[in-house]
Enzyme design. Sequence first.
Site, PDB file in Angstrom:
ATOM      1  N   GLY A 298       0.836  -1.200   0.000  1.00 41.60           N
ATOM      2  CA  GLY A 298       0.000   0.000   0.000  1.00 41.60           C
ATOM      3  C   GLY A 298       0.867   1.244   0.000  1.00 41.60           C
TER       4      GLY A 298
ATOM      5  N   ALA B  53      -0.237   7.496   1.613  1.00 39.52           N
ATOM      6  CA  ALA B  53       0.358   8.612   2.356  1.00 39.52           C
ATOM      7  C   ALA B  53       1.502   8.135   3.254  1.00 39.52           C
ATOM      8  CB  ALA B  53      -0.726   9.260   3.204  1.00 39.52           C
ATOM      9  N   LEU B  54       1.261   7.041   3.971  1.00 41.64           N
ATOM     10  CA  LEU B  54       2.255   6.542   4.922  1.00 41.64           C
ATOM     11  C   LEU B  54       3.272   5.634   4.237  1.00 41.64           C
ATOM     12  CD1 LEU B  54       1.576   5.362   8.497  1.00 41.64           C
ATOM     13  CD2 LEU B  54       2.515   3.702   6.915  1.00 41.64           C
ATOM     14  N   GLY B  55       2.787   4.667   3.453  1.00 43.58           N
ATOM     15  CA  GLY B  55       3.693   3.736   2.769  1.00 43.58           C
ATOM     16  C   GLY B  55       4.583   4.446   1.767  1.00 43.58           C
TER      17      GLY B  55
ATOM     18  N   ASN C 268      -3.094   2.350  12.238  1.00 45.05           N
ATOM     19  CA  ASN C 268      -3.677   2.835  13.484  1.00 45.05           C
ATOM     20  C   ASN C 268      -4.697   1.839  14.025  1.00 45.05           C
ATOM     21  OD1 ASN C 268      -2.633   5.373  14.306  1.00 45.05           O
ATOM     22  ND2 ASN C 268      -3.658   6.383  12.587  1.00 45.05           N
TER      23      ASN C 268
ATOM     24  N   LYS D  39      -1.610   5.876  21.749  1.00 45.34           N
ATOM     25  CA  LYS D  39      -1.889   6.528  20.456  1.00 45.34           C
ATOM     26  C   LYS D  39      -3.383   6.825  20.326  1.00 45.34           C
ATOM     27  CE  LYS D  39      -0.541   7.920  16.301  1.00 45.34           C
ATOM     28  NZ  LYS D  39      -0.659   7.270  15.043  1.00 45.34           N
TER      29      LYS D  39
ATOM     30  N   GLU E 278     -11.795   4.411   9.111  1.00 41.77           N
ATOM     31  CA  GLU E 278     -11.280   3.352  10.009  1.00 41.77           C
ATOM     32  C   GLU E 278     -12.004   3.400  11.360  1.00 41.77           C
ATOM     33  OE1 GLU E 278      -6.996   4.520   9.448  1.00 41.77           O
ATOM     34  OE2 GLU E 278      -6.799   2.382   8.995  1.00 41.77           O
TER      35      GLU E 278
HETATM   36  N1  LIG Z   1      -1.308   9.242   6.676  1.00 45.43           N
HETATM   37  C1  LIG Z   1      -0.791   9.437   7.883  1.00 45.43           C
HETATM   38  O1  LIG Z   1      -0.167  10.477   8.142  1.00 45.43           O
HETATM   39  C2  LIG Z   1      -0.933   8.400   8.941  1.00 45.43           C
HETATM   40  C3  LIG Z   1      -1.559   7.188   8.684  1.00 45.43           C
HETATM   41  N2  LIG Z   1      -1.617   6.250   9.677  1.00 45.43           N
HETATM   42  C4  LIG Z   1      -2.240   4.962   9.433  1.00 45.43           C
HETATM   43  O2  LIG Z   1      -1.575   4.314   8.359  1.00 45.43           O
HETATM   44  C5  LIG Z   1      -2.478   3.469   7.630  1.00 45.43           C
HETATM   45  C6  LIG Z   1      -2.394   3.848   6.156  1.00 45.43           C
HETATM   46  O3  LIG Z   1      -2.921   5.169   6.027  1.00 45.43           O
HETATM   47  P1  LIG Z   1      -2.640   6.100   4.791  1.00 45.43           P
HETATM   48  O4  LIG Z   1      -1.301   5.847   4.222  1.00 45.43           O
HETATM   49  O5  LIG Z   1      -2.976   7.476   5.231  1.00 45.43           O
HETATM   50  O6  LIG Z   1      -3.754   5.574   3.761  1.00 45.43           O
HETATM   51  P2  LIG Z   1      -3.762   5.715   2.175  1.00 45.43           P
HETATM   52  O7  LIG Z   1      -5.172   5.482   1.748  1.00 45.43           O
HETATM   53  O8  LIG Z   1      -3.099   6.971   1.761  1.00 45.43           O
HETATM   54  O9  LIG Z   1      -2.845   4.502   1.719  1.00 45.43           O
HETATM   55  C7  LIG Z   1      -3.267   3.188   1.573  1.00 45.43           C
HETATM   56  C8  LIG Z   1      -2.786   2.736   0.229  1.00 45.43           C
HETATM   57  O10 LIG Z   1      -3.016   1.337   0.092  1.00 45.43           O
HETATM   58  C9  LIG Z   1      -3.287   1.128  -1.252  1.00 45.43           C
HETATM   59  N3  LIG Z   1      -3.937  -0.154  -1.490  1.00 45.43           N
HETATM   60  C10 LIG Z   1      -5.097  -0.617  -0.987  1.00 45.43           C
HETATM   61  N4  LIG Z   1      -5.353  -1.848  -1.467  1.00 45.43           N
HETATM   62  C11 LIG Z   1      -4.348  -2.157  -2.299  1.00 45.43           C
HETATM   63  C12 LIG Z   1      -4.055  -3.260  -3.124  1.00 45.43           C
HETATM   64  N5  LIG Z   1      -4.862  -4.330  -3.203  1.00 45.43           N
HETATM   65  N6  LIG Z   1      -2.939  -3.238  -3.864  1.00 45.43           N
HETATM   66  C13 LIG Z   1      -2.122  -2.169  -3.816  1.00 45.43           C
HETATM   67  N7  LIG Z   1      -2.328  -1.080  -3.060  1.00 45.43           N
HETATM   68  C14 LIG Z   1      -3.443  -1.077  -2.314  1.00 45.43           C
HETATM   69  C15 LIG Z   1      -4.177   2.277  -1.645  1.00 45.43           C
HETATM   70  O11 LIG Z   1      -4.195   2.400  -3.053  1.00 45.43           O
HETATM   71  P3  LIG Z   1      -5.160   3.438  -3.824  1.00 45.43           P
HETATM   72  O12 LIG Z   1      -4.291   4.660  -3.975  1.00 45.43           O
HETATM   73  O13 LIG Z   1      -5.478   2.753  -5.077  1.00 45.43           O
HETATM   74  O14 LIG Z   1      -6.343   3.673  -2.940  1.00 45.43           O
HETATM   75  C16 LIG Z   1      -3.506   3.437  -0.922  1.00 45.43           C
HETATM   76  O15 LIG Z   1      -2.570   4.084  -1.751  1.00 45.43           O
HETATM   77  C17 LIG Z   1      -3.845   3.681   8.281  1.00 45.43           C
HETATM   78  O16 LIG Z   1      -4.106   2.695   9.239  1.00 45.43           O
HETATM   79  C18 LIG Z   1      -3.703   5.054   8.972  1.00 45.43           C
HETATM   80  O17 LIG Z   1      -4.582   5.205  10.053  1.00 45.43           O
HETATM   81  C19 LIG Z   1      -1.061   6.437  10.917  1.00 45.43           C
HETATM   82  C20 LIG Z   1      -0.457   7.633  11.214  1.00 45.43           C
HETATM   83  C21 LIG Z   1      -0.399   8.715  10.274  1.00 45.43           C
HETATM   84  C1  LIG Z   2      -1.468  12.114  15.668  1.00 46.19           C
HETATM   85  C2  LIG Z   2      -1.082  12.155  14.219  1.00 46.19           C
HETATM   86  C3  LIG Z   2      -1.941  13.085  13.426  1.00 46.19           C
HETATM   87  C4  LIG Z   2       0.299  12.756  14.117  1.00 46.19           C
HETATM   88  O1  LIG Z   2       1.123  12.266  15.066  1.00 46.19           O
HETATM   89  C5  LIG Z   2      -1.130  10.763  13.714  1.00 46.19           C
HETATM   90  O2  LIG Z   2      -0.160  10.066  13.859  1.00 46.19           O
HETATM   91  C6  LIG Z   2      -2.337  10.118  13.195  1.00 46.19           C
HETATM   92  O3  LIG Z   2      -3.094  10.689  12.383  1.00 46.19           O
HETATM   93  O4  LIG Z   2      -2.557   8.982  13.582  1.00 46.19           O
END
Ligand SMILES: NC(=O)C1=CN([C@@H]2O[C@H](COP(=O)(O)OP(=O)(O)OC[C@H]3O[C@@H](n4cnc5c(N)ncnc54)[C@H](OP(=O)(O)O)[C@@H]3O)[C@@H](O)[C@H]2O)C=CC1
Ligand SMILES: CC(C)(CO)C(=O)C(=O)O
Length: 312
Positions: A10, A13-15, A107, A194, A277
């Site tokens: 994935g 944003a995070l990956g 999360n 968290k 979520e």
């Molecule tokens: N963003 C942040 O700053 C933070 C996020 N988190 C946690 O991290 C986790 C991820 O969040 P976030 O990165 O924001 O979410 P995103 O939606 O930005 O990222 C998830 C990614 O997974 C991809 N994906 C889903 N299914 C597949 C698949 N079958 N094959 C390939 N790719 C796939 C999505 O692709 P597609 O683009 O096609 O939808 C998307 O790009 C969550 O649990 C969130 O709560 C925790 C702290 C901070």
């Molecule tokens: C608390 C915050 C926004 C930044 O530390 C975060 O990590 C989240 O969205 O889970």
Amino acid sequence: MSKNTYAILGTGALGGYYGGLLAKAGFDTHFLLRSDYEHVRDHGMTVESIRGDFTLSADQVQAYGDPADLPACDVAVVCLKTTQNEQLPELLANCVKPDGVVLVLQNGLHPETDAAALVGEDRVLGGLCFLCSNKIGPGHIQHLDYGHIHMGVYQPEAANSLAARHFPGVVEDFNAAGIETINVDDLRLSRWKKLVWNIPYNGLSVVLNQTTDVMMADPGTRRRIEALMHEVQAAALAVDGKVIEDAFIQKMLDYTAKMEPYKTSMMLDYEAGRAMEIEAIVGDPCQAAKAAGQAIPHIEEVYSGLRKAAND
Ligand SMILES: NC(=O)C1=CN([C@@H]2O[C@H](COP(=O)(O)OP(=O)(O)OC[C@H]3O[C@@H](n4cnc5c(N)ncnc54)[C@H](OP(=O)(O)O)[C@@H]3O)[C@@H](O)[C@H]2O)C=CC1
Ligand SMILES: CC(C)(CO)C(=O)C(=O)O
């Protein structure tokens, strides 16, 4: 530098942010993408970051659109939304070596359980990501704030498990890539801590339709946030005997007051009509607290507000 290979499941944003940093630092990193697979394969990835922008050219990104094509890696990093975890059996089928581990960076109270059911509890690491990052276009990540990770093993009592043996190397790799990663002994306590942030801010951001700065500026909302935080503190104690100090609650309030005005990920998902979520972040802790006989009226109110928003 370790020889660990990484599969980023994935690239959102995070990956995209953490995986991008690992690849930039020279780690053999394989990115699973979905909607923007072709774009990244052909044009690479851009990370705009408060710590310095960088790009990875198409040659520098090992991009995959099909999980079956991923090579078996030492560490599979789960960076999906928890709402997408039903895909894990397919996504994890090929990408972890038999002696490899899964690092769950999502999360929630226990997002590791889905991966653990597939690969075994002794092969799972978890990480709490203190990160403000968004995906703003195909292969385009915007890192707004923070970025450190609290990482630990899912089954801390198994001192010689595969996860325990991999753990120091993974922490070292992340730090070498410029991702400040702190080793935590008690992942479960860290997850509750968290939630002291995520339950009030993610929840209320949708229920009230407000960014963090607006919530913090309103005295009534701030009181509600504090009440929610104290209920998470009480739930952690009732469910797991985990103690969260009052000072930690104050720290989270100060942390948020200093944060750039932030639209939580739940609010972004809500606005975009994507699944939120709700269960991982609010429903699971609610259920655990109720099972332990702990009253959590404010959290339940937020939970029903979120479920209503999801169904509207
Ligand atoms: N963003 C942040 O700053 C933070 C996020 N988190 C946690 O991290 C986790 C991820 O969040 P976030 O990165 O924001 O979410 P995103 O939606 O930005 O990222 C998830 C990614 O997974 C991809 N994906 C889903 N299914 C597949 C698949 N079958 N094959 C390939 N790719 C796939 C999505 O692709 P597609 O683009 O096609 O939808 C998307 O790009 C969550 O649990 C969130 O709560 C925790 C702290 C901070
Ligand atoms: C608390 C915050 C926004 C930044 O530390 C975060 O990590 C989240 O969205 O889970």
